[in-house]
Enzyme design. Structure first.
Site, short mmCIF file in Angstrom:
data_model
loop_
_atom_site.label_atom_id
_atom_site.label_comp_id
_atom_site.label_asym_id
_atom_site.label_seq_id
_atom_site.Cartn_x
_atom_site.Cartn_y
_atom_site.Cartn_z
N ASN A 1 0.85 -1.19 0.00
CA ASN A 1 0.00 0.00 0.00
C ASN A 1 0.89 1.24 0.00
O ASN A 1 2.11 1.15 0.01
CB ASN A 1 -0.95 -0.02 1.21
CG ASN A 1 -0.20 -0.13 2.51
OD1 ASN A 1 0.55 0.77 2.87
ND2 ASN A 1 -0.36 -1.26 3.20
N LYS B 1 9.05 -17.48 -10.72
CA LYS B 1 8.32 -16.32 -11.24
C LYS B 1 7.11 -16.80 -12.05
O LYS B 1 7.23 -17.70 -12.89
CB LYS B 1 9.28 -15.52 -12.14
CG LYS B 1 8.66 -14.27 -12.69
CD LYS B 1 9.62 -13.54 -13.60
CE LYS B 1 8.87 -12.45 -14.34
NZ LYS B 1 9.55 -12.01 -15.53
N LYS C 1 -13.52 0.51 15.62
CA LYS C 1 -12.19 -0.11 15.73
C LYS C 1 -11.65 0.00 17.15
O LYS C 1 -11.04 -0.92 17.68
CB LYS C 1 -11.21 0.54 14.74
CG LYS C 1 -11.42 0.03 13.33
CD LYS C 1 -10.52 0.68 12.31
CE LYS C 1 -11.02 0.28 10.92
NZ LYS C 1 -10.34 0.95 9.83
N LYS D 1 -11.04 -3.61 18.91
CA LYS D 1 -9.65 -4.01 19.13
C LYS D 1 -9.18 -3.74 20.55
O LYS D 1 -8.00 -3.88 20.86
CB LYS D 1 -8.74 -3.29 18.11
CG LYS D 1 -9.13 -3.60 16.66
CD LYS D 1 -8.09 -3.15 15.66
CE LYS D 1 -8.66 -3.33 14.25
NZ LYS D 1 -7.63 -3.50 13.23
N1 CTP Z 1 -4.02 -3.48 12.03
C1 CTP Z 1 -3.34 -4.58 12.49
N2 CTP Z 1 -3.39 -5.75 11.80
C2 CTP Z 1 -4.09 -5.85 10.64
C3 CTP Z 1 -4.79 -4.72 10.17
C4 CTP Z 1 -4.73 -3.56 10.87
O1 CTP Z 1 -2.70 -4.49 13.53
N3 CTP Z 1 -4.11 -7.00 9.99
C5 CTP Z 1 -3.97 -2.23 12.80
C6 CTP Z 1 -3.34 -1.07 12.06
O2 CTP Z 1 -1.95 -0.98 12.33
C7 CTP Z 1 -4.10 0.13 12.64
C8 CTP Z 1 -5.45 -0.44 13.00
O3 CTP Z 1 -5.28 -1.86 13.08
O4 CTP Z 1 -3.51 0.63 13.82
C9 CTP Z 1 -6.53 -0.14 12.02
O5 CTP Z 1 -6.12 -0.55 10.73
P1 CTP Z 1 -7.08 -0.43 9.49
O6 CTP Z 1 -6.42 -1.00 8.28
O7 CTP Z 1 -7.63 0.96 9.42
O8 CTP Z 1 -8.29 -1.32 9.98
P2 CTP Z 1 -8.77 -2.76 9.74
O9 CTP Z 1 -8.96 -3.36 11.09
O10 CTP Z 1 -7.87 -3.52 8.80
O11 CTP Z 1 -10.21 -2.52 9.13
P3 CTP Z 1 -10.68 -2.23 7.63
O12 CTP Z 1 -9.54 -2.65 6.73
O13 CTP Z 1 -11.88 -3.05 7.50
O14 CTP Z 1 -10.94 -0.74 7.61
#
Ligand code: CTP
Length: 406
Positions: A214, A293, A341, A345
């Site tokens: 990303n 590959k 979130k 979490k």
């Molecule tokens: N995060 C994590 N592990 C993952 C995905 C996210 O620890 N597999 C953590 C990120 O570092 C961030 C927080 O969770 O601090 C939110 O990440 P985000 O990508 O916004 O949320 P997701 O839980 O992945 O939700 P969504 O993709 O559905 O928005």
């Protein structure tokens, strides 16, 4: 005052905002700093050296070649003994010279030679500021560990409105004062606390030459690691691949995939006081990594992706008394998603922003959401300032003991 007796080099470059440097010089001298002003040739077209000479009661440095005093190499002496080098205003041109590592005048030579912190406060037209060349140079400076202050947003001398204003002398002075008082108190706010910061993207391999990732640059996480270190914490930075140089004083663990980040974090979690999870972790990875590959064939290529562990959620389930800070960059329904979130979490705090306000940028516009339902909104500011606000909030949460109660 913490600034008193500190040897500060004020670099003044050739922009309209150079007149504000005189105000800054006056503030620092009144606060007792030993101030030395270094001007570029262009700066002298905007303000005369006599102004700074009068304010500081010291000669103004301009020339790197001709030594005023016998037996002295002025740029090395200045560089060696400085406590801080502050360049305000910094023009696009000087920023480019600094990024290149040039030493074609006194100021750039001092910056190259010094081991003191270097702060750069850009000031220029909004379109110049947004030019990719300037942004790239600013990123390069951040990568050298220089601290970027501003620019601010507002009406510019050239008639445009937008980002490009030199940060007001008041705010600059405050930053200098805070820096030295934190240093003096041993950065007491987070003293002795063990803080793990994650930063950057993860990479999820598909075959030996391809991966999914990303746009995360890692700037936010690196700024937090640096701010936490300055505030006295023992910092471990677990970082995905970025183009940044790690901040001074921080232990760095480099990872690639979400699973590697998961392992690196869970191994250290029990020992930590807080985890700040600024990394943009990939939620999915290719179900299989091809050993060779993958060759193209006719027609579409279809493959399966599987879920990665949610690292933060796992830590939320395992936590004892660690503080957990998460991030959320959202395109829609910011508050609703942020609160969800935070709860799902088991976080103590969540830093939320719109995705377009943050990714790849040097500034961010954030809102903090706390487990007790409170929120704190901030205007757009440099990521370094956001990082300081996060550290202040962390220190507050640690002190008050307001934790997420499960
Ligand atoms: N995060 C994590 N592990 C993952 C995905 C996210 O620890 N597999 C953590 C990120 O570092 C961030 C927080 O969770 O601090 C939110 O990440 P985000 O990508 O916004 O949320 P997701 O839980 O992945 O939700 P969504 O993709 O559905 O928005």
């Amino acid at each position: 005052m913490a600034v008193s007796g500190k040897k500060i080099i004020l670099g003044v470059t050739g922009g309209i905002a150079a007149y504000k440097a005189a105000e800054m010089a006056s503030r620092l001298v009144r606060a007792g700093a030993e101030l030395h002003v270094v001007m570029t040739a262009a700066a002298k077209q905007f303000v005369g050296p006599a102004t700074f000479q009068g304010l500081t009661r010291r000669p103004v440095y301009e020339n790197v070649i001709i030594e005023e005093k016998e037996g002295q190499i002025a740029h090395i002496d200045l560089a060696d003994t400085a406590d801080l080098v502050l360049i305000a205003p910094a023009t696009a041109h000087t920023i480019a010279r600094l990024a290149q590592g040039l030493a074609d005048d006194m100021l750039t030579a001092v910056v190259l030679a010094t081991r003191a912190p270097v702060w750069v406060a850009p000031a220029m037209n909004v379109n110049m500021y947004h030019h990719p060349a300037v942004q790239k140079n600013i990123d390069t400076l951040a990568g050298y560990g220089y601290r970027l202050i501003g620019p601010g947003r507002g009406r510019l001398a050239c008639g445009w409105t937008g980002l490009g204003r030199l940060v007001e002398p008041d705010e600059l002075f405050q930053a200098v004062e805070t820096y030295f008082s934190e240093k003096e108190s041993g950065g007491a706010r987070l003293k002795g606390k063990k803080i793990i910061v994650t930063a950057g993207p993860t990479r999820e391999a598909l075959d030996p030459v391809r991966f999914f990732s990303n746009y995360s640059s890692g700037k936010m996480g690196y700024a937090i690691a640096e701010a936490a270190y300055r505030a006295g914490a023992e910092v471990t930075l677990i970082t995905g691949p970025t183009a940044l140089h790690p901040p001074f004083g921080v232990s760095v663990i480099r990872v690639e995939s979400a699973r590697e980040m998961f392992d690196a974090l869970t191994r250290r979690f029990s020992d930590a006081d807080a985890v700040v999870k600024a990394a943009a972790v990939a939620d999915y990875r290719p179900a299989e990594i091809s050993l060779g590959k993958i060759k193209k064939t006719e027609g579409p290529y279809v493959f399966k992706m599987v879920r990665n562990p949610d690292i933060l959620k796992t830590l939320g389930q395992r936590k004892t008394d660690q503080l957990l800070v998460g991030f959320a960059a959202e395109t829609d329904h910011l508050e609703e998603n942020a609160r969800k979130k935070l709860k799902d979490k088991h976080l103590d705090m969540l830093v939320a922003n719109k995705a377009e306000d943050s990714f790849g940028k040097n500034t961010n516009t954030v809102t903090f959401y706390f487990a007790d339902g409170k929120k704190q909104r901030f205007r757009e500011m440099p990521k370094q300032h956001v990082a300081e606000k996060i550290c202040e909030a962390l220190a507050r949460l640690m002190k008050v003991g307001e934790r997420f109660d499960r």
